[in-house]
Scaffold this motif. Sequence first.
Motif, PDB file in Angstrom:
ATOM      1  N   MET A 110      44.824  -4.305  -4.604  1.00  0.00           N
ATOM      2  CA  MET A 110      43.401  -4.547  -4.382  1.00  0.00           C
ATOM      3  C   MET A 110      42.497  -3.731  -5.304  1.00  0.00           C
ATOM      4  O   MET A 110      41.412  -4.161  -5.661  1.00  0.00           O
ATOM      5  CB  MET A 110      43.041  -4.245  -2.925  1.00  0.00           C
ATOM      6  N   MET A 151      48.583  -6.852   4.875  1.00  0.00           N
ATOM      7  CA  MET A 151      48.197  -5.637   4.173  1.00  0.00           C
ATOM      8  C   MET A 151      49.136  -4.510   4.604  1.00  0.00           C
ATOM      9  O   MET A 151      49.256  -4.215   5.787  1.00  0.00           O
ATOM     10  CB  MET A 151      46.750  -5.272   4.509  1.00  0.00           C
ATOM     11  N   TYR A 190      49.723   0.950   7.060  1.00  0.00           N
ATOM     12  CA  TYR A 190      48.915   1.273   8.246  1.00  0.00           C
ATOM     13  C   TYR A 190      49.617   2.353   9.080  1.00  0.00           C
ATOM     14  O   TYR A 190      49.524   2.387  10.307  1.00  0.00           O
ATOM     15  CB  TYR A 190      48.658   0.028   9.111  1.00  0.00           C
ATOM     16  N   ARG A 244      44.405 -12.470   5.367  1.00  0.00           N
ATOM     17  CA  ARG A 244      44.937 -11.133   5.108  1.00  0.00           C
ATOM     18  C   ARG A 244      44.959 -10.330   6.409  1.00  0.00           C
ATOM     19  O   ARG A 244      43.957  -9.791   6.857  1.00  0.00           O
ATOM     20  CB  ARG A 244      44.067 -10.426   4.055  1.00  0.00           C
ATOM     21  N   GLY A 293      45.812  -7.316   8.881  1.00  0.00           N
ATOM     22  CA  GLY A 293      45.971  -5.858   8.839  1.00  0.00           C
ATOM     23  C   GLY A 293      46.170  -5.329  10.245  1.00  0.00           C
ATOM     24  O   GLY A 293      47.239  -5.456  10.845  1.00  0.00           O
ATOM     25  N   ILE A 294      45.094  -4.792  10.820  1.00  0.00           N
ATOM     26  CA  ILE A 294      45.161  -4.111  12.120  1.00  0.00           C
ATOM     27  C   ILE A 294      45.662  -5.037  13.246  1.00  0.00           C
ATOM     28  O   ILE A 294      46.235  -4.565  14.229  1.00  0.00           O
ATOM     29  CB  ILE A 294      43.780  -3.501  12.474  1.00  0.00           C
ATOM     30  N   LYS A 330      49.018  -1.488   2.902  1.00  0.00           N
ATOM     31  CA  LYS A 330      48.464  -0.296   2.236  1.00  0.00           C
ATOM     32  C   LYS A 330      48.463   0.888   3.205  1.00  0.00           C
ATOM     33  O   LYS A 330      48.751   0.727   4.396  1.00  0.00           O
ATOM     34  CB  LYS A 330      47.038  -0.604   1.793  1.00  0.00           C
ATOM     35  N   TYR A 347      42.391   2.403  13.177  1.00  0.00           N
ATOM     36  CA  TYR A 347      42.887   2.410  11.800  1.00  0.00           C
ATOM     37  C   TYR A 347      43.207   3.835  11.337  1.00  0.00           C
ATOM     38  O   TYR A 347      44.234   4.094  10.713  1.00  0.00           O
ATOM     39  CB  TYR A 347      41.816   1.878  10.836  1.00  0.00           C
ATOM     40  N   ASN A 392      40.051 -11.214   7.116  1.00  0.00           N
ATOM     41  CA  ASN A 392      40.890 -10.109   7.600  1.00  0.00           C
ATOM     42  C   ASN A 392      41.208 -10.388   9.075  1.00  0.00           C
ATOM     43  O   ASN A 392      40.895 -11.470   9.590  1.00  0.00           O
ATOM     44  CB  ASN A 392      40.183  -8.760   7.396  1.00  0.00           C
ATOM     45  N   SER A 393      41.834  -9.423   9.763  1.00  0.00           N
ATOM     46  CA  SER A 393      42.354  -9.702  11.114  1.00  0.00           C
ATOM     47  C   SER A 393      41.312 -10.319  12.041  1.00  0.00           C
ATOM     48  O   SER A 393      41.563 -11.345  12.672  1.00  0.00           O
ATOM     49  CB  SER A 393      42.882  -8.418  11.756  1.00  0.00           C
ATOM     50  N   LYS A 434      38.308 -10.550  -7.271  1.00  0.00           N
ATOM     51  CA  LYS A 434      37.620 -10.075  -6.072  1.00  0.00           C
ATOM     52  C   LYS A 434      36.118 -10.257  -6.248  1.00  0.00           C
ATOM     53  O   LYS A 434      35.536  -9.793  -7.225  1.00  0.00           O
ATOM     54  CB  LYS A 434      37.958  -8.609  -5.818  1.00  0.00           C
ATOM     55  N   GLN A 487      35.657  -9.933   0.943  1.00  0.00           N
ATOM     56  CA  GLN A 487      35.893  -9.218   2.205  1.00  0.00           C
ATOM     57  C   GLN A 487      34.601  -9.226   3.011  1.00  0.00           C
ATOM     58  O   GLN A 487      33.519  -8.977   2.484  1.00  0.00           O
ATOM     59  CB  GLN A 487      36.352  -7.782   1.888  1.00  0.00           C
TER      60      GLN A 487
HETATM   61  C1  LIG Z   1      42.756  -3.668   4.458  1.00  0.00           C
HETATM   62  C2  LIG Z   1      42.269  -4.980   4.059  1.00  0.00           C
HETATM   63  C3  LIG Z   1      42.390  -6.092   4.912  1.00  0.00           C
HETATM   64  C4  LIG Z   1      42.898  -6.010   6.333  1.00  0.00           C
HETATM   65  O1  LIG Z   1      41.854  -5.622   7.185  1.00  0.00           O
HETATM   66  P1  LIG Z   1      42.066  -5.585   8.770  1.00  0.00           P
HETATM   67  O2  LIG Z   1      40.719  -5.337   9.304  1.00  0.00           O
HETATM   68  O3  LIG Z   1      42.999  -4.449   9.029  1.00  0.00           O
HETATM   69  O4  LIG Z   1      42.662  -6.878   9.151  1.00  0.00           O
HETATM   70  C5  LIG Z   1      42.010  -7.324   4.416  1.00  0.00           C
HETATM   71  N1  LIG Z   1      41.532  -7.464   3.168  1.00  0.00           N
HETATM   72  C6  LIG Z   1      41.384  -6.416   2.330  1.00  0.00           C
HETATM   73  C7  LIG Z   1      40.844  -6.642   0.969  1.00  0.00           C
HETATM   74  C8  LIG Z   1      41.737  -5.147   2.738  1.00  0.00           C
HETATM   75  O5  LIG Z   1      41.584  -4.112   1.915  1.00  0.00           O
END
Ligand SMILES: *Cc1c(COP(=O)(O)O)cnc(C)c1O
Length: 335
Positions: A51, A3, A9, A190, A192-193, A5, A320, A174-175, A97, A133
């Motif tokens: 997204m 990610m 980050y 996916r 991210g952080i 976005k 974040y 996610n992470s 989604k 998510q």
């Molecule tokens: C931002 C986002 C992530 C990443 O989330 P983290 O907690 O930073 O890993 C994953 N999926 C979606 C849909 C997101 O919007």
Amino acid sequence: MVMVKAYGYGLGPIGLSKFLEEQGVDYLGVANILEGVEIRKAGVKLPIAIMKPELESFDLVIKHQLTPAIFSLTSLTAFVNTIKTLPVDKNFNIHLKLDTGMHRLGLKMDELDEVIKSIQQYPNIIIESVFSQLTSSDNYEEDTFSFNQIKQFEKMAEKISTSFNYKIDKHIANSNAIVRFPEAHYDMVRLGIGLLGFSEDKTTNGVLKNVAVLKTKIAQIHHLQAGETIGYGRMGKVTKPSTIATIPIGYADGFNRQLGNGNWSLIINGKSAPTIGNICMDITMVDVTDIECSEEDIALFFNTKESVLSLSKVLKTIPYEVFTTISPRVKRDFI
Ligand SMILES: *Cc1c(COP(=O)(O)O)cnc(C)c1O
């Protein structure tokens, strides 16, 4: 997928995306269309998932070869209306989604029949993936809720997959879910952080390193007499002869104004230099009376995970937000 976005980050979306492309990442993800356009225009060739595409701008999605997430019946209709006018020999990929408990964006179980029927009428719309998510992958106490979301996701994904005669990828992690729920990795995850070094899983967190440092240099040093005041509104006052350093970072850079008047310290030559007076738009003053330093010496805003975490506590937020509020005018260097 990584990610990128929210200005990557905070790391800078273009430098970050190019770096990730070189590292062999398969997919990039952003929140809105213009984020994707900016990365595409910079020459990045990777697929980019959007997204939450703005419904009036699906033409840009197609023009810049972005892949939209369809999250509601309304968004599906807007997308279909956009591609209806385009040549039918061209395929248009989408992600679907699914809402499994977040209640933010996503299609519900009872909408799937209509979605499937509608997409089946357009054989040139290809569902590349279905995804969802988790609300609480960072919270061990909510694991039952997470497992229920995963179960619901599998049910919904199954319903969609069996309605089309090609493979549809699945992803939900996610992470924190990447490390905590390996059984839910499916075809993609996916990140991210976690890329910035943060995880709620203790073992993983101990292994991951901080990647971002925010630093600047002392612009000027002032020697003040007892009773003199500093900055706008004269909010900073010295009660003894003091040395004050002027630092060229302000609230417009993401140095939150709440950090003024002693609420945060920069690190200068290994020592803490508390803010004094109000933070200005571009500039902040810190007290360096007890620090040996000169103009052009480095001042660190944050440089370790501990400093980011304590900053996020002072600001009553999470890492974040600390990262994503660093404004675009701060120069990003990738090392
Ligand atoms: C931002 C986002 C992530 C990443 O989330 P983290 O907690 O930073 O890993 C994953 N999926 C979606 C849909 C997101 O919007």
